[in-house]
Write a protein that holds these residues in place. Sequence first.
Motif, PDB file in Angstrom:
ATOM      1  N   UNK A 113      41.213  25.964  44.521  1.00  0.00           N
ATOM      2  CA  UNK A 113      42.163  26.829  43.826  1.00  0.00           C
ATOM      3  C   UNK A 113      41.454  27.613  42.722  1.00  0.00           C
ATOM      4  N   UNK A 114      40.551  26.933  42.035  1.00  0.00           N
ATOM      5  CA  UNK A 114      39.781  27.604  40.984  1.00  0.00           C
ATOM      6  C   UNK A 114      38.880  28.674  41.594  1.00  0.00           C
ATOM      7  N   UNK A 115      38.273  28.346  42.733  1.00  0.00           N
ATOM      8  CA  UNK A 115      37.438  29.344  43.409  1.00  0.00           C
ATOM      9  C   UNK A 115      38.256  30.562  43.807  1.00  0.00           C
ATOM     10  N   UNK A 116      39.470  30.339  44.313  1.00  0.00           N
ATOM     11  CA  UNK A 116      40.329  31.456  44.721  1.00  0.00           C
ATOM     12  C   UNK A 116      40.654  32.357  43.527  1.00  0.00           C
ATOM     13  N   UNK A 117      40.974  31.750  42.389  1.00  0.00           N
ATOM     14  CA  UNK A 117      41.268  32.532  41.190  1.00  0.00           C
ATOM     15  C   UNK A 117      40.059  33.362  40.775  1.00  0.00           C
ATOM     16  N   UNK A 118      38.877  32.740  40.818  1.00  0.00           N
ATOM     17  CA  UNK A 118      37.656  33.461  40.458  1.00  0.00           C
ATOM     18  C   UNK A 118      37.365  34.575  41.462  1.00  0.00           C
ATOM     19  N   UNK A 119      37.614  34.292  42.725  1.00  0.00           N
ATOM     20  CA  UNK A 119      37.381  35.277  43.787  1.00  0.00           C
ATOM     21  C   UNK A 119      38.248  36.508  43.584  1.00  0.00           C
ATOM     22  N   UNK A 120      39.506  36.293  43.238  1.00  0.00           N
ATOM     23  CA  UNK A 120      40.449  37.395  43.079  1.00  0.00           C
ATOM     24  C   UNK A 120      40.202  38.204  41.808  1.00  0.00           C
ATOM     25  N   UNK A 121      39.645  37.562  40.801  1.00  0.00           N
ATOM     26  CA  UNK A 121      39.455  38.243  39.510  1.00  0.00           C
ATOM     27  C   UNK A 121      38.036  38.769  39.299  1.00  0.00           C
ATOM     28  N   UNK A 122      37.102  38.397  40.174  1.00  0.00           N
ATOM     29  CA  UNK A 122      35.706  38.800  39.979  1.00  0.00           C
ATOM     30  C   UNK A 122      35.545  40.304  40.155  1.00  0.00           C
ATOM     31  N   UNK A 123      34.921  40.985  39.200  1.00  0.00           N
ATOM     32  CA  UNK A 123      34.709  42.432  39.324  1.00  0.00           C
ATOM     33  C   UNK A 123      33.571  42.732  40.288  1.00  0.00           C
TER      34      UNK A 123
END
Length: 261
Positions: A187-197
């Motif tokens: 879940x943390x990876x997904x959040x980072x994936x979606x927010x990564x520029x």
Amino acid sequence: MSRLWKWLFIGLISFFLFACKQNKYPDPTFRYYVNDYADALMQYTERLITAQNAYLYEEYGDIQIVYATFLVEDASEIDKYDRVELFEQWAPGNKETDMGFLVILFIHEYEEDGITFQEILEVQMEPGYGLEEYLTPTEMNIMRDEYLLSDTHYGIIDMKLMQFQYELSNMLYEKVYGEPPIDYDMEEFYDDLMSAPYVQEDTGNTSLLGMLLSILSLNFLGSSFGGSWGVVIILVLLGFGGGFTFIRFKGGGGRSGGRGI
């Protein structure tokens, strides 16, 4: 003298033509550890996997886990690819220990309501000779079916591949080096994936500054910032960020074991 130059020129041209003819598959990308020819992965996934696998190889000197994605129209196109030949061309793993590992994802595109989607059609894996005692065909089949070919993570390829990467890395860290598994949170990876520029990357020649930064991050900063994850974070921020020329990784010269799936 002119005749000598003529024959040297002909010989040089023949050599390059022969070399080009020998390579049946494309050369690895500048990342080496992730070669996304199907354009199926987001940049953050590629950078994170590259950082993790580069650390594994640079720190322990044996295992090189390399991924490739290829776009195919149907299953019949997969027959054109030979995982052993591709392994031999890219040569992952230390040539002394032969612990390279190649994972090929064959990606299929389809349309629904005018929107193009991608799915994993098939997965092939090929270990080097040195990994055969640690990673059996049965284990590879189980991991492939559970993480890559299942219906988990709503079909998001980045999520499937990243969980496979975590599980595979943990298995090898424990079996080969006796290291404890690394905790991860999808879940943390997904959040980072979606927010990564998106980061503009220089895929050209290796710069001395970039190389020195990577060496420092591996040998000094990693031990100061919590071991492997500290190194991963530093590599992502420094080695793979804007402003520095990207270090072009390459294979260590390993050989295929011929017992893949």
